[in-house]
Design a protein around this motif. Structure first.
Motif, PDB file in Angstrom:
ATOM      1  N   VAL A  14       0.838  -1.203   0.000  1.00  0.00           N
ATOM      2  CA  VAL A  14       0.000   0.000   0.000  1.00  0.00           C
ATOM      3  C   VAL A  14       0.872   1.252   0.000  1.00  0.00           C
ATOM      4  N   ARG A  15       1.913   1.249   0.821  1.00  0.00           N
ATOM      5  CA  ARG A  15       2.821   2.408   0.835  1.00  0.00           C
ATOM      6  C   ARG A  15       3.482   2.597  -0.524  1.00  0.00           C
ATOM      7  N   GLU A  16       3.853   1.506  -1.163  1.00  0.00           N
ATOM      8  CA  GLU A  16       4.463   1.583  -2.491  1.00  0.00           C
ATOM      9  C   GLU A  16       3.477   2.163  -3.500  1.00  0.00           C
ATOM     10  N   ILE A  17       2.217   1.741  -3.424  1.00  0.00           N
ATOM     11  CA  ILE A  17       1.195   2.278  -4.329  1.00  0.00           C
ATOM     12  C   ILE A  17       0.989   3.761  -4.066  1.00  0.00           C
ATOM     13  N   GLY A  33       2.361   4.770  -7.168  1.00  0.00           N
ATOM     14  CA  GLY A  33       1.218   4.458  -8.007  1.00  0.00           C
ATOM     15  C   GLY A  33       1.333   3.103  -8.685  1.00  0.00           C
ATOM     16  N   ARG A  34       2.335   2.322  -8.281  1.00  0.00           N
ATOM     17  CA  ARG A  34       2.582   1.010  -8.896  1.00  0.00           C
ATOM     18  C   ARG A  34       2.946  -0.014  -7.829  1.00  0.00           C
ATOM     19  N   VAL A  35       2.993  -1.288  -8.277  1.00  0.00           N
ATOM     20  CA  VAL A  35       3.479  -2.390  -7.439  1.00  0.00           C
ATOM     21  C   VAL A  35       4.587  -3.088  -8.219  1.00  0.00           C
ATOM     22  N   ALA A  36       5.753  -3.217  -7.616  1.00  0.00           N
ATOM     23  CA  ALA A  36       6.865  -3.945  -8.233  1.00  0.00           C
ATOM     24  C   ALA A  36       6.743  -5.413  -7.828  1.00  0.00           C
ATOM     25  N   LEU A  37       6.047  -6.188  -8.664  1.00  0.00           N
ATOM     26  CA  LEU A  37       5.754  -7.583  -8.328  1.00  0.00           C
ATOM     27  C   LEU A  37       7.018  -8.421  -8.152  1.00  0.00           C
ATOM     28  N   ALA A  38       7.962  -8.291  -9.052  1.00  0.00           N
ATOM     29  CA  ALA A  38       9.182  -9.114  -8.971  1.00  0.00           C
ATOM     30  C   ALA A  38       9.917  -8.856  -7.659  1.00  0.00           C
ATOM     31  N   VAL A  68      -2.743  -4.885  -8.486  1.00  0.00           N
ATOM     32  CA  VAL A  68      -2.340  -4.450  -9.820  1.00  0.00           C
ATOM     33  C   VAL A  68      -3.568  -4.323 -10.720  1.00  0.00           C
ATOM     34  N   ALA A  69      -4.482  -5.282 -10.635  1.00  0.00           N
ATOM     35  CA  ALA A  69      -5.703  -5.226 -11.452  1.00  0.00           C
ATOM     36  C   ALA A  69      -6.550  -4.014 -11.080  1.00  0.00           C
ATOM     37  N   ALA A  70      -6.683  -3.743  -9.781  1.00  0.00           N
ATOM     38  CA  ALA A  70      -7.469  -2.575  -9.347  1.00  0.00           C
ATOM     39  C   ALA A  70      -6.842  -1.290  -9.870  1.00  0.00           C
ATOM     40  N   LEU A  71      -5.525  -1.206  -9.802  1.00  0.00           N
ATOM     41  CA  LEU A  71      -4.840  -0.014 -10.315  1.00  0.00           C
ATOM     42  C   LEU A  71      -5.021   0.108 -11.830  1.00  0.00           C
ATOM     43  N   ALA A  72      -4.922  -1.008 -12.534  1.00  0.00           N
ATOM     44  CA  ALA A  72      -5.079  -0.984 -13.990  1.00  0.00           C
ATOM     45  C   ALA A  72      -6.481  -0.535 -14.374  1.00  0.00           C
ATOM     46  N   LEU A  73      -7.489  -1.022 -13.650  1.00  0.00           N
ATOM     47  CA  LEU A  73      -8.867  -0.623 -13.951  1.00  0.00           C
ATOM     48  C   LEU A  73      -9.079   0.863 -13.707  1.00  0.00           C
ATOM     49  N   THR A  74      -8.524   1.389 -12.630  1.00  0.00           N
ATOM     50  CA  THR A  74      -8.718   2.813 -12.347  1.00  0.00           C
ATOM     51  C   THR A  74      -7.936   3.677 -13.319  1.00  0.00           C
ATOM     52  N   HIS A  75      -6.768   3.220 -13.739  1.00  0.00           N
ATOM     53  CA  HIS A  75      -6.011   3.997 -14.726  1.00  0.00           C
ATOM     54  C   HIS A  75      -6.707   3.966 -16.080  1.00  0.00           C
ATOM     55  N   ASP A 109      -0.016   9.992 -13.378  1.00  0.00           N
ATOM     56  CA  ASP A 109       0.543   9.514 -12.115  1.00  0.00           C
ATOM     57  C   ASP A 109       0.286  10.552 -11.015  1.00  0.00           C
ATOM     58  N   THR A 110      -0.855  11.218 -11.091  1.00  0.00           N
ATOM     59  CA  THR A 110      -1.158  12.281 -10.148  1.00  0.00           C
ATOM     60  C   THR A 110      -1.748  11.726  -8.866  1.00  0.00           C
ATOM     61  N   ALA A 111      -1.905  12.610  -7.916  1.00  0.00           N
ATOM     62  CA  ALA A 111      -2.530  12.233  -6.643  1.00  0.00           C
ATOM     63  C   ALA A 111      -3.965  11.775  -6.870  1.00  0.00           C
ATOM     64  N   ASP A 112      -4.634  12.354  -7.857  1.00  0.00           N
ATOM     65  CA  ASP A 112      -6.014  11.953  -8.160  1.00  0.00           C
ATOM     66  C   ASP A 112      -6.062  10.507  -8.649  1.00  0.00           C
ATOM     67  N   ALA A 113      -5.123  10.119  -9.491  1.00  0.00           N
ATOM     68  CA  ALA A 113      -5.068   8.736  -9.983  1.00  0.00           C
ATOM     69  C   ALA A 113      -4.773   7.785  -8.831  1.00  0.00           C
ATOM     70  N   ARG A 114      -3.881   8.168  -7.939  1.00  0.00           N
ATOM     71  CA  ARG A 114      -3.566   7.320  -6.781  1.00  0.00           C
ATOM     72  C   ARG A 114      -4.766   7.197  -5.858  1.00  0.00           C
ATOM     73  N   ALA A 115      -5.509   8.272  -5.682  1.00  0.00           N
ATOM     74  CA  ALA A 115      -6.714   8.230  -4.841  1.00  0.00           C
ATOM     75  C   ALA A 115      -7.750   7.291  -5.448  1.00  0.00           C
ATOM     76  N   ARG A 116      -7.928   7.352  -6.777  1.00  0.00           N
ATOM     77  CA  ARG A 116      -8.854   6.431  -7.449  1.00  0.00           C
ATOM     78  C   ARG A 116      -8.398   4.991  -7.255  1.00  0.00           C
TER      79      ARG A 116
END
Length: 180
Positions: A2-5, A9-14, A105-112, A119-126
């Protein structure tokens, strides 16, 4: 995660999975090799195959499903327990940690996709809003299924991931709702 997101605004899966592997694999491998050697050395041939499959299932973090399939009574005193029966809870945790980052990652992809590709604060809030909704859906669905399935088949329900996700989702909910 969550802190990384919130930060990027992303998750480094690897990187996430590599940290999990470094933390768990050395100790788990030692326990599983020791269990396999002791099973082969000490147990009769009739039990080696059953417990060998348990050990392989534990190595792939699915031993909880194997135990559920065998309907092992975790509290039975007169039944020989698998040498890796204690791995069931680690399996549930690892199944959560395999799937959960993918859900994020899927939730972030859907909101983007739904909003502007920025990569704004609004996108992160969504993104965080979608994650919170996802957590609540997992929590409520799993809790309801746990209540039903525990009454219907308690021996199986004890081990399966679907009846345990709500417990992990509470922790996830605390992580994402606590800042509010």
């Amino acid at each position: 995660l969550v802190r990384e997101i919130e930060r990027t605004g992303r998750v480094a899966l690897a990187q996430f999975y590599a940290r999990r592997a470094r933390r768990l694999l050395p100790a788990a491998a030692l326990v599983l090799v020791a269990a396999a050697l002791m099973t082969w050395w000490l147990l009769p041939i009739t039990q080696r195959r059953v417990f060998g499959l348990d050990i392989v299932s534990a190595a792939f973090y699915v031993v909880n499903w194997r135990l559920a399939d065998r309907s092992v009574d975790y509290l039975a005193e007169d039944v020989a327990a698998s040498p890796v029966q204690h791995f069931w809870s680690l399996a549930v945790e690892e199944q959560f940690y395999i799937v959960w980052p993918l859900v994020l990652v899927a939730a972030l992809a859907l909101t983007h996709r739904a909003g502007r590709r920025d990569d704004t604060a609004d996108a992160r809030a969504r993104g965080m809003r979608a994650i919170r909704i996802g957590i609540l859906l997992v929590l409520i669905t799993s809790l309801l299924f746990s209540i039903y399935y525990t009454a219907a088949e308690p021996e199986v329900a004890y081990f399966v991931t679907t009846t345990r996700l709500w417990e992990l989702a509470i922790g996830a909910a605390l992580a994402v709702f606590a800042p509010q």
